[in-house]
Design a protein around this motif. Sequence first.
Motif, PDB file in Angstrom:
ATOM      1  N   TYR A  86       0.841  -1.192   0.000  1.00 60.18           N
ATOM      2  CA  TYR A  86       0.000   0.000   0.000  1.00 60.18           C
ATOM      3  C   TYR A  86       0.878   1.245   0.000  1.00 60.18           C
ATOM      4  CZ  TYR A  86      -3.617  -3.303   1.430  1.00 60.18           C
ATOM      5  OH  TYR A  86      -4.478  -4.375   1.485  1.00 60.18           O
ATOM      6  N   ALA A  87       0.398   2.282  -0.661  1.00 61.42           N
ATOM      7  CA  ALA A  87       1.052   3.599  -0.647  1.00 61.42           C
ATOM      8  C   ALA A  87      -0.038   4.650  -0.566  1.00 61.42           C
ATOM      9  CB  ALA A  87       1.907   3.806  -1.896  1.00 61.42           C
ATOM     10  N   ASP A  88       0.146   5.602   0.328  1.00 60.71           N
ATOM     11  CA  ASP A  88      -0.880   6.641   0.531  1.00 60.71           C
ATOM     12  C   ASP A  88      -2.245   6.026   0.815  1.00 60.71           C
ATOM     13  OD1 ASP A  88       0.988   8.702   0.106  1.00 60.71           O
ATOM     14  OD2 ASP A  88       0.730   8.528  -2.068  1.00 60.71           O
ATOM     15  N   ARG A  89      -2.221   4.921   1.568  1.00 62.12           N
ATOM     16  CA  ARG A  89      -3.432   4.223   2.042  1.00 62.12           C
ATOM     17  C   ARG A  89      -4.201   3.518   0.920  1.00 62.12           C
ATOM     18  NH1 ARG A  89      -6.521   7.370   6.764  1.00 62.12           N
ATOM     19  NH2 ARG A  89      -6.876   5.163   7.317  1.00 62.12           N
ATOM     20  N   ALA A  90      -3.586   3.379  -0.238  1.00 63.74           N
ATOM     21  CA  ALA A  90      -4.241   2.698  -1.362  1.00 63.74           C
ATOM     22  C   ALA A  90      -3.384   1.514  -1.806  1.00 63.74           C
ATOM     23  CB  ALA A  90      -4.432   3.667  -2.519  1.00 63.74           C
ATOM     24  N   PRO A  91      -4.028   0.424  -2.241  1.00 61.60           N
ATOM     25  CA  PRO A  91      -3.249  -0.731  -2.702  1.00 61.60           C
ATOM     26  C   PRO A  91      -2.443  -0.394  -3.957  1.00 61.60           C
ATOM     27  CG  PRO A  91      -5.587  -1.044  -3.161  1.00 61.60           C
ATOM     28  CD  PRO A  91      -5.477   0.179  -2.310  1.00 61.60           C
ATOM     29  N   THR A  92      -1.225  -0.912  -3.998  1.00 65.31           N
ATOM     30  CA  THR A  92      -0.393  -0.766  -5.190  1.00 65.31           C
ATOM     31  C   THR A  92      -0.122  -2.161  -5.737  1.00 65.31           C
ATOM     32  OG1 THR A  92       1.641  -0.728  -3.856  1.00 65.31           O
ATOM     33  CG2 THR A  92       0.606   1.398  -4.348  1.00 65.31           C
ATOM     34  N   GLU A  93       1.098  -2.425  -6.156  1.00 65.11           N
ATOM     35  CA  GLU A  93       1.392  -3.725  -6.743  1.00 65.11           C
ATOM     36  C   GLU A  93       1.357  -4.820  -5.677  1.00 65.11           C
ATOM     37  OE1 GLU A  93       5.377  -2.332  -5.240  1.00 65.11           O
ATOM     38  OE2 GLU A  93       3.567  -1.421  -6.099  1.00 65.11           O
ATOM     39  N   HIS A 204      -0.367  -7.787   4.326  1.00 66.71           N
ATOM     40  CA  HIS A 204      -0.625  -6.405   3.932  1.00 66.71           C
ATOM     41  C   HIS A 204       0.480  -5.520   4.508  1.00 66.71           C
ATOM     42  CE1 HIS A 204      -4.702  -7.643   2.656  1.00 66.71           C
ATOM     43  NE2 HIS A 204      -4.573  -8.499   3.668  1.00 66.71           N
ATOM     44  N   GLU A 205       1.194  -4.801   3.618  1.00 65.97           N
ATOM     45  CA  GLU A 205       2.361  -4.022   4.042  1.00 65.97           C
ATOM     46  C   GLU A 205       2.269  -2.584   3.547  1.00 65.97           C
ATOM     47  OE1 GLU A 205       7.207  -3.905   3.475  1.00 65.97           O
ATOM     48  OE2 GLU A 205       5.877  -4.367   1.798  1.00 65.97           O
ATOM     49  N   ALA A 206       2.669  -1.660   4.397  1.00 62.21           N
ATOM     50  CA  ALA A 206       2.760  -0.251   4.012  1.00 62.21           C
ATOM     51  C   ALA A 206       4.046   0.334   4.566  1.00 62.21           C
ATOM     52  CB  ALA A 206       1.558   0.527   4.537  1.00 62.21           C
ATOM     53  N   GLY A 207       4.732   1.114   3.741  1.00 63.13           N
ATOM     54  CA  GLY A 207       5.903   1.836   4.191  1.00 63.13           C
ATOM     55  C   GLY A 207       5.532   3.258   4.569  1.00 63.13           C
ATOM     56  N   PHE A 208       6.344   3.856   5.437  1.00 65.16           N
ATOM     57  CA  PHE A 208       6.122   5.250   5.836  1.00 65.16           C
ATOM     58  C   PHE A 208       7.476   5.843   6.204  1.00 65.16           C
ATOM     59  CE2 PHE A 208       5.381   2.440   9.459  1.00 65.16           C
ATOM     60  CZ  PHE A 208       6.204   2.974  10.440  1.00 65.16           C
ATOM     61  N   ALA A 209       7.517   7.136   6.389  1.00 59.29           N
ATOM     62  CA  ALA A 209       8.776   7.788   6.740  1.00 59.29           C
ATOM     63  C   ALA A 209       9.301   7.210   8.045  1.00 59.29           C
ATOM     64  CB  ALA A 209       8.568   9.297   6.875  1.00 59.29           C
ATOM     65  N   GLY A 210      10.457   6.563   7.978  1.00 62.34           N
ATOM     66  CA  GLY A 210      11.060   5.999   9.174  1.00 62.34           C
ATOM     67  C   GLY A 210      10.653   4.583   9.500  1.00 62.34           C
ATOM     68  N   GLY A 211       9.976   3.880   8.589  1.00 62.11           N
ATOM     69  CA  GLY A 211       9.650   2.497   8.897  1.00 62.11           C
ATOM     70  C   GLY A 211       8.653   1.861   7.966  1.00 62.11           C
ATOM     71  N   GLY A 350      17.349  -2.873   7.484  1.00 59.39           N
ATOM     72  CA  GLY A 350      17.023  -1.899   8.518  1.00 59.39           C
ATOM     73  C   GLY A 350      17.503  -0.506   8.166  1.00 59.39           C
ATOM     74  N   VAL A 351      18.718  -0.414   7.633  1.00 57.22           N
ATOM     75  CA  VAL A 351      19.243   0.885   7.205  1.00 57.22           C
ATOM     76  C   VAL A 351      18.368   1.481   6.107  1.00 57.22           C
ATOM     77  CG1 VAL A 351      21.171   1.965   5.968  1.00 57.22           C
ATOM     78  CG2 VAL A 351      21.626   0.434   7.900  1.00 57.22           C
ATOM     79  N   MET A 352      17.987   0.651   5.149  1.00 61.95           N
ATOM     80  CA  MET A 352      17.241   1.149   3.993  1.00 61.95           C
ATOM     81  C   MET A 352      15.828   1.593   4.354  1.00 61.95           C
ATOM     82  SD  MET A 352      16.807  -0.659   0.286  1.00 61.95           S
ATOM     83  CE  MET A 352      15.554  -1.850   0.763  1.00 61.95           C
ATOM     84  N   THR A 353      15.191   0.929   5.318  1.00 63.82           N
ATOM     85  CA  THR A 353      13.771   1.187   5.569  1.00 63.82           C
ATOM     86  C   THR A 353      13.476   2.102   6.748  1.00 63.82           C
ATOM     87  OG1 THR A 353      13.588  -0.836   6.895  1.00 63.82           O
ATOM     88  CG2 THR A 353      13.067  -1.007   4.551  1.00 63.82           C
ATOM     89  N   THR A 354      14.389   2.247   7.697  1.00 62.80           N
ATOM     90  CA  THR A 354      14.036   3.012   8.902  1.00 62.80           C
ATOM     91  C   THR A 354      14.815   4.311   9.079  1.00 62.80           C
ATOM     92  OG1 THR A 354      15.613   1.882  10.367  1.00 62.80           O
ATOM     93  CG2 THR A 354      13.444   0.857  10.085  1.00 62.80           C
ATOM     94  N   GLU A 355      15.859   4.519   8.294  1.00 60.77           N
ATOM     95  CA  GLU A 355      16.613   5.755   8.447  1.00 60.77           C
ATOM     96  C   GLU A 355      15.969   6.887   7.647  1.00 60.77           C
ATOM     97  OE1 GLU A 355      20.794   5.243   7.812  1.00 60.77           O
ATOM     98  OE2 GLU A 355      20.972   3.797   9.469  1.00 60.77           O
ATOM     99  N   GLU A 356      16.092   8.113   8.163  1.00 60.17           N
ATOM    100  CA  GLU A 356      15.481   9.286   7.546  1.00 60.17           C
ATOM    101  C   GLU A 356      16.528  10.369   7.316  1.00 60.17           C
ATOM    102  OE1 GLU A 356      11.424  10.363   8.989  1.00 60.17           O
ATOM    103  OE2 GLU A 356      11.962   9.058  10.677  1.00 60.17           O
TER     104      GLU A 356
END
Length: 407
Positions: A86-93, A204-211, A350-356
């Motif tokens: 999901y991105a921006d609360r909508a399903p993507t690929e 069901h997975e969603a990314g966000f700033a910092g995680g 961890g570096v790629m997904t949680t660092e800002e």
Amino acid sequence: MYPAVPLMSRRYDVAIVGGGIAGSTLGGQLAEAGLGVVILEQERTFRDRVRGEGIHPWGVAEAKRLGILPVLETAGANELPIWQRYADRAPTESFQWAEHSIEGLPEMSVSHPRLQEAMLRWAQDRGAEVLRPAKAVNLRPGPELAVSLGGDVRDLCARLVVGADGRRSAVRRWMGGVAVEDPIHHRIGGGLFDNVAFQSQATHEAGFAGGRMFVMPQGAGRARAYYVTSAERLAVTRADRSAEDFLRACAAHLPEGPFADAIPAGPVAFFPNADLWTDRIATDDTVLVGDAAGANDPSVGHGLSIAFRDVRELRELMLADRDWSAALRAYSDRRLAYYDVLRTHARWLGVMTTEEGPEADARRDRVSLAREIDPSAGGFALIFARGPDGLIADDDARRRFFGEEAG
């Protein structure tokens, strides 16, 4: 089911300290092969804790090779053939595991305590003696275990003692192993919820700033949700304050509705990501499996898969070589090798997904460009589907993973 007082009238071939999933799976495998096995489990009843309940497809392949898929079914394991983003609360690929995994196998989600009970019963049905509640309190040369059972301490002798007693293993300490814990980089939290209205055949997975966060349905409206983030971002989201705050933080990144009627079905807790491992996995008559041999970063979810792999490797070596000391050395070498790949990949992820910040954003841009050229990231992008085999986590692999060559 379990005897209140053990016979302890003979010398066992194998004594296993810990009747969790790694210990009971190994015990059942060795007992089925004709060895005399005793399993010591100190908990009278397995209870729900926040822990990994997903089995990646490569771990399902390991379970299949061990012949224990029927046990997973008995424990109510739910197949998850789709990874929905999901991105921006909508399903993507969406990602179809069958297109990439070994034998087209899916991810699975299962209640950890239900699987523990099912595996322990399976081990007993195959001839393993189960002592419960029983606690190993000391290990002496022989090897000989001192076991507390029903208020008495009794001695138990075996040709081999297996430590399957978790991240804070006593057997590891008794055999002279020293635990090494990696620096903490980020946090992972989890909680079990009922009345969750997500499609039950997908993660069901969603990314966000910092995680990132993900939800793994277990069927019948129950699901385990996980939230992975930096300590700084966690302080902002306050997802660790209560079950309600945790749900709110997760729901903020997903479509409206699935969590509307959700209620807690177990505790919510956060943990550090750090691997805890040891470079001494075996002696001539003791050996470690599962988290006792090395507990991987829980935010990548390889724990159950590693446990099944440990059991398969150790079983095959022990049954193929009457010189168990040589078999244990070979297992130790193999375990250190595949665990190092998984541990190193977890650090990269961890570096790629949680660092800002600007540097982290630039890194992710390089990664996106590199994935257009090599979607497999040299094979590491498929590690959840296919496992660590064939991968070498060296500096060349790191540069390729982070897209530094593309930059």
